[in-house]
Design an enzyme around this catalytic site. Sequence first.
Site, PDB file in Angstrom:
ATOM      1  N   PRO A 156       0.836  -1.180  -0.147  1.00 20.37           N
ATOM      2  CA  PRO A 156      -0.118   0.024  -0.107  1.00 20.37           C
ATOM      3  C   PRO A 156       0.962   1.210   0.180  1.00 20.37           C
ATOM      4  CG  PRO A 156       0.128  -1.229   2.222  1.00 20.37           C
ATOM      5  CD  PRO A 156       0.739  -2.010   1.306  1.00 20.37           C
ATOM      6  N   GLU A 157       0.143   2.316  -0.940  1.00 20.66           N
ATOM      7  CA  GLU A 157       0.870   3.533  -0.655  1.00 20.66           C
ATOM      8  C   GLU A 157       0.347   4.532   0.214  1.00 20.66           C
ATOM      9  OE1 GLU A 157       1.109   4.717  -4.949  1.00 20.66           O
ATOM     10  OE2 GLU A 157       1.198   2.685  -5.483  1.00 20.66           O
ATOM     11  N   ARG A 211       3.270 -12.893   2.628  1.00 21.23           N
ATOM     12  CA  ARG A 211       4.360 -13.144   1.944  1.00 21.23           C
ATOM     13  C   ARG A 211       5.655 -12.433   2.812  1.00 21.23           C
ATOM     14  NH1 ARG A 211       3.913 -11.627  -4.116  1.00 21.23           N
ATOM     15  NH2 ARG A 211       6.192 -12.130  -4.170  1.00 21.23           N
TER      16      ARG A 211
END
Length: 275
Positions: free
Chosen positions: A2-3, A114
């Site tokens: 996410p940004e 991950r």
Amino acid sequence: MPELPEVETIVRDLAPRVAGSRLRTPQLHKTDVLRKVSRARLLRTTRGARVLELTRRAKHAVFVLDNGHRLVIQPRMTGSLLIYDRGLTAEERRYLVFDTRLDDGGRLAYRDVRRLGTIWLLDESGWKSYTARIGPEPLEPDFVPAQFREHMRGTRIAIKKALMDQRRLAGVGNIYANEALFRAGLDPSRPADRVGDDELDRLYDALRAVLGAAIDSKGTTFRDYRTGSGEPGAFQEVLAVYGRGGRPCVNCGRTLVSTHEIDGRATTFCYHCQE
Ligand SMILES: [Zn+2]
């Protein structure tokens, strides 16, 4: 991802319950996300600490603790930060990285499928040197166009790369760089030092508008990103170029082009609208 808009959404969702609460029972289930801190020191320093404030810096959630330390979590592609008011399912536990009870009985949990994300624990001087290496926040009220121009200047790298360079500007990644360049009508591959003042001012406006709109929509969910309340964001529904290669330009109807030539990431743009 996410940004900036996604992490801002998570932080805004979690802050009302996290700020003022102690981290009562911190547990670390995976250690490969730790940066510059041992498991033992992380647990020792966070156990019982009170969160004074939960804020965002760039793409990181920052827990400001009452013992002078900051717990900094960057969820990245496959991570989530949520408060659970029930027990976790076996599936949810599987990807649990860090969790703790809060004062109100909720369980704050950082999960990461991950484990691309990171956890830092920084003292005051560590925080100062860390935050000094990151560029200004584009949505801060005192971030003016002149400052933006100054930070994009002095480099021949592509303007898209300059936008995403965290040392120049905080929080912008591939999605919002693509969107801002489209809105500003600028070719993403143009060397930054060849973009004129008027064009940079257009890009400044476009970037702030797209980041603001994305926060209003609680971010963009392509895969794993969820808000702090577990919902997907909605901005993916109004993206103009990101993820739309081969489809018609929303502006002129011509086919959008995707390339990996600029920075190895997918760049999608309109040849006609972004000369
Ligand atoms: Zn077009």
